[in-house]
Design an enzyme around this catalytic site. Sequence first.
Site, short mmCIF file in Angstrom:
data_model
loop_
_atom_site.label_atom_id
_atom_site.label_comp_id
_atom_site.label_asym_id
_atom_site.label_seq_id
_atom_site.Cartn_x
_atom_site.Cartn_y
_atom_site.Cartn_z
N CYS A 63 -14.44 -4.21 0.62
CA CYS A 63 -13.15 -4.51 0.71
C CYS A 63 -12.59 -5.46 -0.17
CB CYS A 63 -12.74 -4.57 2.25
SG CYS A 63 -13.36 -6.34 2.46
N CYS A 79 -6.75 -11.64 1.17
CA CYS A 79 -6.74 -11.22 2.43
C CYS A 79 -6.67 -12.45 3.20
CB CYS A 79 -7.58 -10.22 2.68
SG CYS A 79 -7.68 -9.50 4.37
N CYS A 118 -12.43 -2.69 6.91
CA CYS A 118 -11.71 -1.94 5.54
C CYS A 118 -12.83 -1.31 4.74
CB CYS A 118 -10.74 -2.80 4.88
SG CYS A 118 -9.49 -3.21 5.84
N LYS A 130 -2.74 0.74 15.20
CA LYS A 130 -2.79 1.52 13.94
C LYS A 130 -3.75 2.67 14.28
CE LYS A 130 -6.81 -1.07 12.31
NZ LYS A 130 -7.34 -1.92 11.05
N ARG A 146 0.95 -1.10 0.08
CA ARG A 146 -0.04 0.01 -0.01
C ARG A 146 0.96 1.24 0.00
NH1 ARG A 146 -2.82 -0.51 4.98
NH2 ARG A 146 -4.13 -2.07 3.95
N CYS A 149 -14.65 -9.21 6.77
CA CYS A 149 -14.33 -9.48 8.19
C CYS A 149 -14.62 -8.43 9.01
CB CYS A 149 -12.79 -9.96 8.36
SG CYS A 149 -11.71 -8.68 8.53
N LYS A 177 -5.12 6.26 12.21
CA LYS A 177 -5.67 6.75 11.12
C LYS A 177 -6.07 8.25 11.46
CE LYS A 177 -7.22 2.42 9.59
NZ LYS A 177 -8.36 1.54 9.03
N ARG A 226 -1.00 6.20 9.47
CA ARG A 226 -1.02 5.82 8.43
C ARG A 226 -1.63 6.89 7.43
NH1 ARG A 226 -3.66 -0.55 8.62
NH2 ARG A 226 -2.17 -1.22 10.61
#
Length: 570
Positions: A434, A440, A483, A214, A81, A479, A216, A151
């Site tokens: 996603c 994935c 995303c 993470k 990414r 999931c 964002k 990110r």
Amino acid sequence: MSDKNTLIVEGKLSDNERLKRESRHLRGTILEDLSDDLTGGFVADNFQLIRFHGMYQQDDRDIRGERAKQKLEPLHNVMLRARLPGGVITPQQWLEIEKFAEESTIYGSVRLTTRQTFQFHGVLKPHIKTMHQTLNKTGIDSIATAGDVNRNVLCTSNPIESVVHKEAWQWAAKISEHLLPKTNAYAEIWLDGEKVDSTQEQEPILGDNYLPRKFKTTVVIPPLNDIDVHANDLNFVAIAENGKLIGFNVLVGGGLAMTHGDKSTFPRKADDFGFIPLDKTLDVAAAVVSTQRDWGNRVNRKNAKTKYTLERVGVETFKAEVEKRANVSFEASKPYEFTERGDRFGWVEGIDGKHHLTLFIENGRILDFPDKPLKTGVREIAKIHKGDFRLTANQNLIVAGVPTDQKEIIESLAVKYGLKPASISPQRLNSMACVSLPTCPLAMAESERYLPEAVTELEGMLKKHGIADESIIYRITGCPNGCGRAMLAEIGLVGKGPNKYNLHIGGNKAGTRIPKMYRENISDTEIMDVIDDLIGKWASERNDNEAFGDFVIRAGIVKAVVNSAEDFYE
């Protein structure tokens, strides 16, 4: 004010904390793994560490079983990414990345993602270093687009008000640079950069163990919530006066991921901390990140994101700490309203007289399909385009900054290559998924591959009930990690297992309400029967101009989620 002892979660640290501490500022033994040709993958800690360099190790799950029968390891490869603040990329850069995808990836495609950047899928180990060096030559990298760091920074991408948009994008780029890891690991490993002593490096904002989880960040320009602020830890809502950006309202603590069966996890809306002037933007960004760095849960990664820190210590306590660290006092938030989401398709003219063409890219997958040679079309546009491209957080592509004398040829190329079909239903434009299977590793159910047929079914239902011109914000994620941002949809499907989903309904058009679970662990066929019934009720019983998500709450079909920590599961 909370007692200081409640600010830090005590207990045995998660193994990811050991991994980061021992990584020599994210170096690990990645270089040694690169030279190991006995496996196509990365082993031990390096499997996790490559994420801080923008990559996830994956394999093709469709052929995993067959390879196992042949006593072969899975077809290991990486997904990369890119870091692309605000999604801005030049035509020259596009041509280089598209060439690499064509020549050096398994799938040959470039995928536009919900993180407003592009991804390469299916890069085998021998091509990984070349990939990074190819990106570097074009001025792009993948530093900190995954892992426990801040990110890729999102920014409202539709340049309607060009002056404000330009300023907002510049701040997105500044925030991205300010919050990047300072380690030289990326340059050493991938670009053959000069090696430095990792013990002498410092990470003043992220810390030597980086963040607990993470993180964002976004910059958004009302009234268009095209980046879904409530899906993110930190959001800067642009406030303009007389066409000039004067500062930001700061929203903290949004996030959509959860864990099936664990009610201590839940999606959460961001809290509004207040207004700051422009000159305090970077200070506040660093203060929010460093507060989360110090107070975030390093014991249980499922509760490690900023949203859980705010729930645990209290919003006012967290806000006061940010004010202290940034040497700022938040003013009362300036008035703003989000009235719409998604992207504005077709041509618009900016105040600078240049034109911008937003193209719908289903699932963000830019590939030459039998009836739609999209990749060829974007390549041909890139060869002659004098402006730039803007990738959107909704997986679409804007051909931006087109002078009037070039508009006709850009239009003709878009039509010729299927990038601008004669008609696309409102429902398809407002649907998203996603990646999920087959690449994935977290995927539990289909998403990208299922979406097109699911939308076709929805279109049929809307037509059957006499409302073909209406649409529902509809999203699928394979999931519960979020995303596909299904937890901000009017109808959201969350993968639970093969061909099984949890069905959530009741989000709103503006993206400011989380939907409620309506049915658990049911098949796609059962879901479509339920949705058909709900659309029928909506069509016959709604108030004037009442959106689907608002209707199902007013009609008592589900309760509105007001405070996720208290009522998401009730």
